[in-house]
Design a protein around this motif. Structure first.
Motif, PDB file in Angstrom:
ATOM      1  N   LEU A   1       0.798  -1.030  -0.150  1.00 32.39           N
ATOM      2  CA  LEU A   1      -0.188   0.127  -0.148  1.00 32.39           C
ATOM      3  C   LEU A   1       0.627   1.150  -0.281  1.00 32.39           C
ATOM      4  N   MET A   2       1.739   1.182   0.660  1.00 32.53           N
ATOM      5  CA  MET A   2       3.156   2.109   0.352  1.00 32.53           C
ATOM      6  C   MET A   2       3.312   3.129  -0.745  1.00 32.53           C
ATOM      7  N   VAL A   3       3.735   1.636  -1.354  1.00 32.90           N
ATOM      8  CA  VAL A   3       4.479   1.854  -2.634  1.00 32.90           C
ATOM      9  C   VAL A   3       2.947   2.466  -3.468  1.00 32.90           C
ATOM     10  N   THR A   4       1.550   1.624  -3.714  1.00 30.96           N
ATOM     11  CA  THR A   4       0.695   2.080  -4.130  1.00 30.96           C
ATOM     12  C   THR A   4       0.028   3.916  -3.747  1.00 30.96           C
TER      13      THR A   4
ATOM     14  N   MET B   1      -7.411   3.546  -2.298  1.00 29.31           N
ATOM     15  CA  MET B   1      -6.271   2.328  -1.580  1.00 29.31           C
ATOM     16  C   MET B   1      -7.087   1.383  -0.357  1.00 29.31           C
ATOM     17  N   ALA B   2      -8.498   1.593  -0.661  1.00 30.22           N
ATOM     18  CA  ALA B   2      -9.244   0.410   0.378  1.00 30.22           C
ATOM     19  C   ALA B   2      -9.448  -0.094  -0.716  1.00 30.22           C
ATOM     20  N   GLN B   3      -9.512  -0.519  -2.073  1.00 34.34           N
ATOM     21  CA  GLN B   3     -10.175  -1.222  -2.840  1.00 34.34           C
ATOM     22  C   GLN B   3      -8.794  -2.341  -3.070  1.00 34.34           C
TER      23      GLN B   3
ATOM     24  N   GLY C   1       3.808  -5.839  -6.589  1.00 33.94           N
ATOM     25  CA  GLY C   1       2.349  -5.368  -6.451  1.00 33.94           C
ATOM     26  C   GLY C   1       2.010  -4.027  -5.950  1.00 33.94           C
ATOM     27  N   GLY C   2       3.061  -3.434  -5.540  1.00 38.38           N
ATOM     28  CA  GLY C   2       2.875  -1.660  -5.617  1.00 38.38           C
ATOM     29  C   GLY C   2       2.245  -0.853  -7.076  1.00 38.38           C
ATOM     30  N   ILE C   3       3.104  -1.421  -7.687  1.00 35.57           N
ATOM     31  CA  ILE C   3       3.023  -0.657  -9.010  1.00 35.57           C
ATOM     32  C   ILE C   3       1.716  -0.884  -9.391  1.00 35.57           C
ATOM     33  N   VAL C   4       1.763  -2.456  -9.820  1.00 36.90           N
ATOM     34  CA  VAL C   4       0.442  -2.488 -10.537  1.00 36.90           C
ATOM     35  C   VAL C   4      -1.221  -2.403 -10.157  1.00 36.90           C
ATOM     36  N   LEU C   5      -1.065  -2.409  -8.532  1.00 33.99           N
ATOM     37  CA  LEU C   5      -1.936  -1.839  -7.565  1.00 33.99           C
ATOM     38  C   LEU C   5      -1.953   0.154  -7.845  1.00 33.99           C
TER      39      LEU C   5
END
Lengths: 296, 428
Positions: free
Chosen positions: B218-221, B348-350, B286-290
């Motif tokens: 989530l931090m990355v996202t 972010m919750a998504q 994962g963060g980049i994709v999200l």
């Protein structure tokens, strides 16, 4: 209703195309002012701003037609006319506020101290610092009273220290005759003031950057009579230092505060003259009909 | 004329009854719909909570252990190194045999050993490592119960079920009953659920690794999606000219919001892992994709928030001679911020609840270690739930529901945060 017959003057022969912005007024069936020339005295010797053949288009629609008008130094000029006559549009073309409406195009020239503000090299930021504006609805920033007034001087770098800025804020609030009411609550949000106070705050915000001209777009239309009276007094005091152009719906207000009055009708400037003359001896029939309350 | 009026009154009165009946009917449908929604929600929550609650307690069995240096095969002044290599497993087994001397056959012994978790030997070793004076002493030590024994102690399995259909045999139940009578069992709050990573043994499995993985992801996202999304929204809304190109961009952004999330996973696999050779299973990818997935949400909500800012504030700022950029950053953005934050937090919750795209980039691996950074292999909460839901053991069923509870807790927390931020900013 009964006025519609009278307006059917010979020079206003009806022949078709009328800007639809004035729909709802009964007069249009009978009036076409498209080839009409302004009567009265649109030009003065000591012009601060001069508009020449200004046309404003909203997309295909022509809202202002060939308006030429001078605004003299340190005078208060009132612009009156029925709803949709283009007086606000004309006012907004004086500091290029129309630029922010994407479909709006302005043709013609407007000079401020002899310089064309629509020339390619003109900067709107500088222009709007020189030609300030007060809007119809009080629109203080959702920040403190102090910040509202200090914002303009701060972004233009007019104050070099906190003390200087404090001084500008106090001076502006005093000139807007708001200081005594708010001096103890400068950190309170400006949006918490009453409507009349908010409008005076907006005037203080406008004069804080020491503009040369102040444009007022129906500044009292959202205010009660007492607040209106205070703003009118204020306009009277401000004309010592500033040139003021005010659009108003209230003819009494125009009569009270202005030296000159311009009457707009369907995008045309019909008549300009000394306020007293316009209200007592209007030269044009449309003006007369309007100020006597036959329509508007 | 008057006659007509009376006639109309009568007509209107006659129709009133019908009109009001229609209104009442409509209101009733509405109430029924709301009720049905609540019933579904309640059933779902009740099911999850009732299944998940037992996972928050942990069963321990007290075993009398003679920490015999000879049995461990170390000297009484053993070094840390020696102790860590010692055979605590057989020490526990022999202690269990001493407690139940009547257990003789090999099969029975194996059942007896199954009362205690395999994790117990490491706990015991750590205890001795921390306090070497324990060497040579005889002590009662609380050991983590095996998940099957625990499920009997928790009352999830009873003798009512035929012995053949359950993993806990009658004999084990007798031993556990005897231990319970002696006060040698206890139930406590399951702290290790929050401090351990995943494990093959249900009683040792925890969500720490998944939580940390979710946090890093989530931090990355957020770091990518929030600034890019807000700046894109500001540019499109305030500066971009209105033409075909920007229309096309707008349509594409709206379409992107509707793209199934697994497609973003495939994209991540193809581009970030295969082409850019970023580490597999890592929160970074994962963060980049999200963030790709969240961007349209943030852009759309931010644009809506910016659009909702009253034009009078823009005019006020421009009227005192603020430049376009100053108008946007001093006045429009602060006013739009609550809306932007709300949209971002919902985005972010998504992202927090998303699992499909992460499966594609390998975050579904079995990972026991808590990740230390964004490039370490890790998993995330929803994927952990998916993994546990796949495991047949009863212990994992309750962990699944417990992890769902934790995930939902975080989602509620984030939504609450969105509301609080909105309220706080609106006051100013």
């Amino acid at each position: 209703m009964q006025g519609s017959e009278k307006i059917n003057a010979p020079q206003l022969m009806a022949h078709g195309a009328v800007p639809n912005e004035a729909v709802g007024l009964d007069i249009h069936a009978h009036s076409d002012v498209s080839d009409y020339e302004t009567t009265g005295k649109p030009f003065v010797d000591n012009a601060k701003m001069s508009a020449r053949n200004v046309n404003v288009f909203y997309g295909e629609k022509r809202a202002i037609m060939d308006v030429s008008l001078d605004i003299g130094e340190n005078e208060v000029i009132a612009m009156i006319g029925p709803s949709g006559c283009g007086k606000s549009t004309f006012l907004r073309s004086l500091n290029r506020m129309n630029d922010i409406i994407p479909i709006c195009k302005v043709k013609g020239d407007v000079f401020l101290d002899g310089e064309n503000i629509y020339a390619g090299n003109q900067d709107t930021v500088l222009l709007r610092a020189r030609v300030g504006m007060v809007f119809q609805k009080p629109n203080p920033f959702p920040k403190s009273i102090y910040e509202n007034v200090a914002y303009g001087p701060r972004i233009h770098g007019l104050a070099h220290s906190k003390a200087e800025l404090d001084e500008i804020v106090e001076k502006s609030l005093r000139r807007a005759s708001l200081w005594d009411e708010v001096k103890d609550v400068l950190d309170q949000p400006g949006t918490g003031l009453s409507g009349g106070q908010q409008q005076r705050l907006c005037i203080a915000r406008a004069i804080a950057v020491s503009p040369e001209v102040i444009l007022m777009d129906e500044p009292c239309s959202a205010l009660d009579p007492i607040a209106t009276a205070r703003i009118e007094e204020l306009i009277d005091e401000l004309k010592e230092r500033f040139t003021i152009a005010i659009v108003t719906h209230s003819m009494q207000q125009a009569a009270r505060v202005s030296q000159r009055t311009a009457y707009f009708h369907l995008g045309k400037l019909i008549e300009v003259g000394d306020t007293k003359q316009v209200f007592t001896m209007p030269a044009h029939e449309l003006t007369e009909n309007y100020i006597t309350g036959r329509f508007g | 004329m008057t006659k007509d009026r009376f006639k109309n009154t009568a007509l209107i009165q006659a129709s009133l009854k019908k009109r009001y009946a229609r209104e009442r009917r409509f209101q009733m449908y509405g109430k029924l719909a709301v009720l049905a929604g609540f019933v579904f929600l309640f059933v779902l929550l009740f099911d999850i909570v009732s299944k998940g609650t037992p996972a928050f307690t942990q069963q321990h069995i007290s075993i009398a252990v003679n920490i015999d240096v000879d049995a461990l095969g170390v000297s009484s002044t053993a070094s840390q190194d020696e102790i860590s290599k010692a055979d605590f497993s057989s020490l526990i087994k022999s202690s269990l045999r001493e407690m139940f001397p009547d257990v003789k056959s090999r099969g029975d012994k194996r059942q007896l050993y199954r009362l205690v978790s395999i994790g117990a030997e490491y706990d015991l070793r750590d205890k001795v490592l921390a306090d070497p004076t324990l060497l040579g002493k005889k002590q009662d030590i609380w050991m983590l119960a095996h998940s099957q024994a625990a499920s009997y102690l928790k009352g999830q399995i009873t003798r009512v079920i035929p012995e053949a259909e359950r993993k806990v045999k009658n004999q084990q139940m007798d031993w556990l009953d005897r231990l319970r009578e002696q006060g040698r069992t206890k139930s406590s709050f399951n702290t290790t659920f929050f401090t351990y990573g995943d494990s093959r043994e249900p009683e040792l499995a925890g969500i720490r690794a998944a939580l940390q993985g979710s946090l890093f992801t989530l931090m990355v996202t957020f770091a990518l999606a929030f600034p890019i999304g807000v700046f894109a929204a500001v540019y499109l809304e305030e500066f971009a000219p209105r033409n075909r190109l920007t229309d096309l961009i707008e349509i594409n952004i709206n379409n992107l919001a509707a793209v199934p999330s697994i497609v973003f996973g495939l994209l991540g696999l193809a581009v970030f892992i295969n082409f850019f050779e970023l580490p597999r299973s890592a929160p970074l990818v994962g963060g980049i994709v999200l963030s790709l997935m969240t961007l349209p949400t943030i852009i759309i909500t931010s644009r809506a928030a910016i659009q909702a800012v009253s034009p009078s504030i823009r005019e006020a700022a421009l009227g005192v001679g603020a430049s376009k950029l100053q108008t946007v950053f001093h006045h429009v953005l602060p006013v739009a911020m609550p809306g932007i934050l709300t949209g971002s937090i919902i985005g972010m919750a998504q992202a927090l609840g998303e699992s499909a795209p992460l499966l594609m980039i390998g975050m579904v691996a079995f990972i026991m270690d808590v990740p230390g950074g964004v490039t370490d292999s890790s998993t995330v909460l929803p994927v952990q739930i998916y993994l546990w839901a796949d495991s047949p053991e009863r212990g994992f069923t309750e962990k699944t529901s417990a992890a769902i509870m934790v995930l939902m807790g975080f989602l509620i927390l984030m939504n609450a945060l969105a509301i609080i931020l909105r309220k706080r900013f609106e006051l100013k």
